[in-house]
Write a protein that holds these residues in place. Structure first.
Motif, PDB file in Angstrom:
ATOM      1  N   GLN A 176       3.265   0.711   0.802  1.00 43.54           N
ATOM      2  CA  GLN A 176       2.347   1.460   1.669  1.00 43.54           C
ATOM      3  C   GLN A 176       2.761   2.926   1.784  1.00 43.54           C
ATOM      4  O   GLN A 176       1.921   3.838   1.686  1.00 43.54           O
ATOM      5  N   ARG A 177       4.039   3.170   1.967  1.00 42.26           N
ATOM      6  CA  ARG A 177       4.512   4.542   2.154  1.00 42.26           C
ATOM      7  C   ARG A 177       4.329   5.378   0.896  1.00 42.26           C
ATOM      8  O   ARG A 177       3.851   6.514   0.947  1.00 42.26           O
ATOM      9  N   VAL A 178       4.737   4.831  -0.244  1.00 44.85           N
ATOM     10  CA  VAL A 178       4.640   5.592  -1.487  1.00 44.85           C
ATOM     11  C   VAL A 178       3.179   5.831  -1.854  1.00 44.85           C
ATOM     12  O   VAL A 178       2.803   6.932  -2.275  1.00 44.85           O
ATOM     13  N   ALA A 179       2.330   4.824  -1.683  1.00 44.70           N
ATOM     14  CA  ALA A 179       0.913   4.986  -1.995  1.00 44.70           C
ATOM     15  C   ALA A 179       0.273   6.046  -1.110  1.00 44.70           C
ATOM     16  O   ALA A 179      -0.508   6.886  -1.576  1.00 44.70           O
ATOM     17  N   GLY A 180       0.599   6.038   0.175  1.00 45.71           N
ATOM     18  CA  GLY A 180       0.023   7.020   1.086  1.00 45.71           C
ATOM     19  C   GLY A 180       0.412   8.439   0.736  1.00 45.71           C
ATOM     20  O   GLY A 180      -0.366   9.383   0.935  1.00 45.71           O
ATOM     21  N   ARG A 181       1.615   8.613   0.196  1.00 52.43           N
ATOM     22  CA  ARG A 181       2.095   9.953  -0.145  1.00 52.43           C
ATOM     23  C   ARG A 181       1.642  10.388  -1.527  1.00 52.43           C
ATOM     24  O   ARG A 181       1.353  11.571  -1.752  1.00 52.43           O
TER      25      ARG A 181
END
Length: 450
Positions: free
Chosen positions: A147-152
């Motif tokens: 989730q974090r990497v995709a959002g960034r």
């Protein structure tokens, strides 16, 4: 000369001149950072920023961000490379060696101790129950990383397409991880040259540097770095032969070290699949256990490689005792994994200003970061299949291949604990250490239930 670490200059001092620590103080602070560097790369980078930029002002903000950008361009753990760069900036090569080694050593020693304990206690019922909870927590932690990497990373449609293509290539066509990552990099470099808007690349904000090119420093660093990196592996190959487990460990993790773009999660699926199905060094469940141990210790998450190297050598020890073989496997794995970080920094740090203007290189990195989202999605699926189910079924159709779970083999205890861990992470916002601890207690409570 005594060091100055106060943020308030003495009378008559220029407030724009940064205080420079002596070498002994750099060592003390680097050791402190190495012992406190929990929380993955984001937490480690934030810790170094607080300690070295905000509190001691040894490095200014623009230098820190420029160095971080350089580290993102390189394979390997970016937080350790940033620590090496800071040491190099303050005290040259010896400063880089001290800061980089002290960033890794505390976590390496803890992981080694936990690996020894794991190898001797893994067959005990209470230990298996404990790691039932840890494996379930790891699944939720990897989902959070996704989730974090995709959002960034996925801020354009083109990047989302690259991520999807990477996931399909790995999940349905079983393409090698290095091919997927390097292919994405090549696509990104081409896009940066002709259609930079596809990757949302900003134009270079500073003129190209006019200073001389530091070829001499780079060539010396490459020669010395390559020799130091590969010498232990060469010794193992000569003394034990290419078929010995230590030789296989060294060769595999040396190759892995040069393609670890995008952080530890990006290569975990590839490493896990090769270690589990390719070499048979450990099981899928044990791979998840190792990741759980790495999440609880200071230092880079990629330290999980040491756990794999220890178990591989421990289980095929000849001509050594199991414990000695395991320690040698762990040491060799750690060396070939982390030594290249020093090579990259010492060779490329003098080129920092020029690398910041390399638009095609930025495009390649942006595309690799997008592909990493697909890689982590593949890792999430891989962990879910092996944590939640005890049996899987391979399926082949029209040139594609996939692994499907056997619904009857669902482990309801693991599923319940994974939902608990997900709730703690996404709803209660608990930190990783707390999630692992609570999940482990849940595993102990459910371990005796069939």
């Amino acid at each position: 000369m005594a060091s100055q670490t106060s943020t308030v200059p003495r009378d008559g001092a220029d407030p724009d001149i940064l205080p420079r620590p002596d070498f002994a103080e750099l060592v003390r602070v680097s050791a402190r950072i190495g012992c406190l560097s929990f929380g993955g790369p984001a937490g480690q980078i934030a810790l170094m920023h607080r300690e070295l930029v905000e509190q001691r002002r040894w490095i200014d903000e623009s230098q820190y961000l420029s160095a971080l950008n350089l580290c993102h361009l390189l394979p390997g753990p970016e937080a350790q490379q940033l620590a090496i760069w800071i040491g190099w900036k303050l005290h040259g090569v010896r400063g880089g060696l001290a800061a980089g080694l002290l960033f890794v050593l505390p976590g390496a020693l803890v992981i080694l101790a936990l690996s020894v304990l794991y190898a001797h206690a893994a067959r005990l019922d209470w230990f298996a129950a404990l790691f039932l909870g840890i494996k379930a927590a790891v699944l939720a932690i990897v989902l959070q990383a996704l989730q974090r990497v995709a959002g960034r990373a996925l801020n354009t449609g083109f990047k989302r397409a690259i991520a999807l293509a990477a996931f399909v290539a790995l999940t349905l066509f079983a393409l090698p991880f290095p091919m997927v990552v390097l292919g994405a990099g090549a696509i990104g470099m081409a896009a940066a040259a002709f259609r930079p808007g596809l990757l949302a690349l900003a134009a270079a904000s500073a003129p190209a540097p006019t200073s001389r090119r530091p070829w001499g420093e780079t060539i010396r660093a490459v020669i010395i770095g390559l020799t130091a990196w590969l010498a232990p592996l060469a010794a193992v190959l000569v003394l034990l032969g290419p078929d010995h487990v230590l030789s296989r460990i060294g060769l595999f993790f040396a190759r892995l070290a040069v393609v670890t773009f995008g952080g530890a999660y990006a290569v975990l699926a590839y490493m896990a699949q090769q270690a589990v199905t390719g070499f048979g060094w450990l099981s899928a469940g044990e791979m998840a256990d190792g990741l759980g141990l790495a999440e609880t210790t200071p230092g880079p998450l990629i330290m999980v490689t040491q756990f794999v190297g220890f178990l591989a050598a421990f289980r095929t020890p000849a001509p050594f005792t199991p414990l000695l073989a395991g320690i040698l496997g762990a040491a060799l794995t750690t060396w070939v994994t982390f030594a290249p970080c020093f090579l990259w920094i010492f060779a490329l740090a003098p080129w920092m200003e020029r690398l910041e203007q390399a638009q095609r290189l930025k495009g390649g990195l942006a595309a690799i970061t997008a592909a990493v989202v697909g890689v982590i999605a593949n890792l999430t699926l891989w962990f879910a299949l092996h944590v939640l189910f005890t049996r899987t079924v391979p399926v082949r159709l029209a040139g594609m291949q996939a692994t499907l779970p056997d619904p009857a083999s669902l482990d309801w205890r693991a599923a319940l604990l994974a939902m608990l861990a997900a709730g703690l992470i996404f709803v209660a916002r608990r930190n990783i250490i707390a999630v692992l601890a609570l999940s482990a207690l849940g595993g102990l409570a459910l371990g005796s239930v069939g």
